[in-house]
Motif scaffolding. Sequence first.
Motif, short mmCIF file in Angstrom:
data_model
loop_
_atom_site.label_atom_id
_atom_site.label_comp_id
_atom_site.label_asym_id
_atom_site.label_seq_id
_atom_site.Cartn_x
_atom_site.Cartn_y
_atom_site.Cartn_z
N THR A 135 0.94 -1.27 0.13
CA THR A 135 0.04 0.10 0.09
C THR A 135 0.86 1.06 -0.18
O THR A 135 2.05 1.21 0.15
N MET A 136 0.24 2.47 -0.10
CA MET A 136 0.85 3.84 0.02
C MET A 136 0.64 4.39 1.30
O MET A 136 0.81 5.29 1.44
N ILE A 137 0.12 3.39 2.37
CA ILE A 137 -0.17 4.01 3.48
C ILE A 137 0.84 3.96 4.59
O ILE A 137 1.46 2.74 4.84
N PRO A 138 1.44 5.17 5.14
CA PRO A 138 2.37 4.77 6.24
C PRO A 138 2.06 4.11 7.43
O PRO A 138 0.53 4.08 7.64
N TYR A 139 2.90 3.32 8.13
CA TYR A 139 2.28 2.56 9.12
C TYR A 139 1.92 3.57 10.25
O TYR A 139 1.14 3.34 11.06
N TYR A 300 2.39 -13.56 10.01
CA TYR A 300 1.25 -12.73 10.00
C TYR A 300 0.67 -11.93 8.90
O TYR A 300 1.39 -11.38 8.42
N PHE A 301 -0.52 -12.53 8.44
CA PHE A 301 -1.20 -11.84 7.48
C PHE A 301 -2.57 -11.82 7.52
O PHE A 301 -3.09 -12.36 8.43
N LYS A 302 -3.21 -10.65 6.99
CA LYS A 302 -4.93 -10.56 6.91
C LYS A 302 -5.21 -10.43 5.57
O LYS A 302 -4.73 -9.81 4.63
N THR A 303 -6.59 -10.94 5.15
CA THR A 303 -7.20 -10.69 4.22
C THR A 303 -8.42 -9.98 4.15
O THR A 303 -9.11 -9.93 5.05
N TYR A 304 -8.56 -9.30 3.15
CA TYR A 304 -9.74 -8.41 2.91
C TYR A 304 -10.44 -8.28 1.62
O TYR A 304 -9.93 -9.03 0.47
N SER A 305 -11.83 -8.01 1.26
CA SER A 305 -12.33 -7.87 0.22
C SER A 305 -11.81 -6.63 -0.67
O SER A 305 -11.27 -5.92 -0.06
N ASN A 306 -11.84 -6.85 -2.19
CA ASN A 306 -10.98 -5.68 -2.75
C ASN A 306 -11.96 -4.35 -2.32
O ASN A 306 -11.04 -3.23 -2.34
N THR A 307 -13.14 -4.48 -2.17
CA THR A 307 -13.90 -3.35 -1.91
C THR A 307 -13.17 -2.64 -0.56
O THR A 307 -13.09 -1.44 -0.56
N ASN A 308 -13.27 -3.46 0.56
CA ASN A 308 -12.48 -2.88 1.57
C ASN A 308 -11.00 -2.51 1.75
O ASN A 308 -10.65 -1.59 2.30
N ALA A 309 -10.33 -3.30 0.79
CA ALA A 309 -9.05 -3.05 0.55
C ALA A 309 -8.82 -1.74 -0.14
O ALA A 309 -7.90 -0.81 0.37
#
Length: 789
Positions: A135-139, A300-309
Amino acid sequence: MKKVFLLLSAVAGLISSASAQFSCGTDEVNNKVREMYPEAVARSEAKLKAAIERQLGLMDWSQFAKTTAAGDTAFTDDITLTVPIVFHIVHDYGSEYVSDEIVYDALKDINECFSKTNSTGSRTIVTYNGNIPGTMIPYRGNAHIQFKLAQKDPYGNPTKGITREYSYLSRSASDQAKINQWPQQAYMNIWLILAFNSNHSSAGAYAYTPTSVDANPQLVFSDGIIGRSAQTVYDHTLAHELAHTLNISHVWGSTNSAGGPCGDDGIDDTPPTRGHNGGANGNNICSDNLLYDSVCAVGYFKTYSNTNAYKLFGVVDPNPIVTINYPDTVNTQNIMDYTGCATMFTYLQTVNMRAALRSPIASRNNLMDTANLILTGVMDPTTRLIKPLTDIPPVADFSTRNSSSGVANYNSFICPGNNVTFYNRSWNDTVTALNWTFTDGAGTSTSSNTLGNVTKSFTAPGWVKVSLTATSNAGTGSITRDSAIFIPDVSNATAGPGYMQEFTAGGDLAKYPIFNYYRNANRWEISNTVGCYDNTSIKMNAFDKRVFPASLKNSPIGDVDDFYTPAFDLSSYSGSGDGNISFMLAGASKATTLNEMLDTLEISYSTNCGGSLGTWTTLKALAKGDLYNAGLVSTDFVPTWADWTKKSFSLPAAARTNGVMFRFRYKSSGPITGPRSYIGSGNNVYIDRIHFDNFPTNIDDKVFEEKGFALAPNPTTGSSSVVVKGNGKSMNVKVQVTDVTGKLIFTTQSAITGTSSIEIPAQYISVKGIYLVQVITDNSKHTEKLIVQ
């Protein structure tokens, strides 16, 4: 490798409620709410979770620009949300009396944490300085939340968002110390205290979560943060607690404490962790074994729907499921851990906090509402812009003590000629000038324009009146205390033999100063309706009259109240075998069990004036049955004639001299643990007829003088004695005891010369009730009631 399929639950983490280490007691207090109201808490958590998911699901994320200020995410709502805040300094004029500047520094630290402008320190984990993978989101998240000191109080008066509350509860704090709460739906309340009581001894601070407040409506009167003043700016303590009020739990979740089993806080970008303790005195803070702990976060990982991602991270992916592989190294620099090297909230923590602040749960959304910002003076009603803090006149204040060491140093009863320091405690603005005025007991006034503390001495007996005017660029504030300190008359000691204090008006009653140090309802006062032989006495108001919601604040437990006697000349007792200080007492307790009777009455004496440089020696401490001779009374206690009993205490050799003073100190201790820990267990205590005698202890000397005999003790719980006053000649004395039906149950006869004691054995008066004791001598016959309890 664990695989978890979640949608928006990542940002709707439930409230944790576990025991915590020293730096936070939030889990402990919220766990108690969960235990008491499990169904209500579950409903509140579900409501908050739904509200957060609804907010994020209904947002039109396309309205936000794809580029923002450097370091901020392009896909989060970056409108700054403002919250009015008020700091209540609950103090005992000790180190916890923090300055306004320390409050400003604390607020600065809070706002830097919530705006991602705080220092990241010299040691950081590289992973968390970058973006969330893929992502382009800073932690490191920017909550875009700012806390502003209120500029109007609940009554519309100007304020700087700081109050100061003088209370013994600062030394033993709990929710009871949350004095002067401003409405929680309009202000975020923070209380700073010296130390917690035994129920929170391991806590540095704690806060209630929105779901706890929603589940238990009583908590609206306690909502907010309370913490030790020493931790005001330590390791972002207040930012940590404010996050709790906005639905963020500790990073290890709801496990018992930091350092335990692996836990999870329900926020996706804070990997599972055991939690960490930085170590005592800074040991191991930010060490490698803390920073790079990966015990709980491997794979450790998580999964999301593409809409919520897309909604959460701006990720565009045609696949229906998007996987984000989070770091294996846990986020030990998170403000919600205990490592001692906290620097950040994560991105999803900030999203969760903003959503909780916009939720109606616990009225959090009203805090940031425009109408509320105007009402609390934070926002200009015309421009709708946040206002800078405005200067207002100072609040003048002073004290004569400079410690929080308990009851040892009140510095209000001052020996003539001894120095006493008046400490300037003025606040609310930078003071540029101080004017002090002192008026002694003779009416002589002096003044000082010293900017700071003033040291004075006084010789005229009586109360000293002190006035202080504080001036700043914004105006002036003044305070006057007519009874600031008391100077006793030590040069004119009252003769002890024959002295009797009935607490009637006039006489030397003015020489009995009463000190209600904390200016509260628990106090000594002269009663003009109740007395032993008339209608006057001195009464200790120890009955806890609080009812809901007042009972949630200001517990009397920990309070101390004094009254003092004049100086007495007791040297005539120095060569005799007998010599007592005596008084009549009537006391009751509203405790439910004997173990809850923890209030005490301490009687002390001083031969060197006692005040300031003098010393006090405890003569007797009365407690339980000795103090509460009338037993358990659940209503506001008013004694009858049968409730009075005489107390006599032999004067030690050191007190059989000239210039002896006595101090009567009532300590409201109450039950300190358990569900009634905030309830005062005492009831009213009355004292009358303070005097000195050389009779055997516990003799009612008035009856003794009038009738030539007295019963002691009376009332009794065992045996009693008839003390007969002899005349130096041989005299026959007959004692007869009958019950209320007139049945003779005991009789005896003796020949006496001097004052003698004739016992009525306990086995003859073993049944509780009233007996009639008849004493027959050669030339008199008298009958007295004997009460057996």
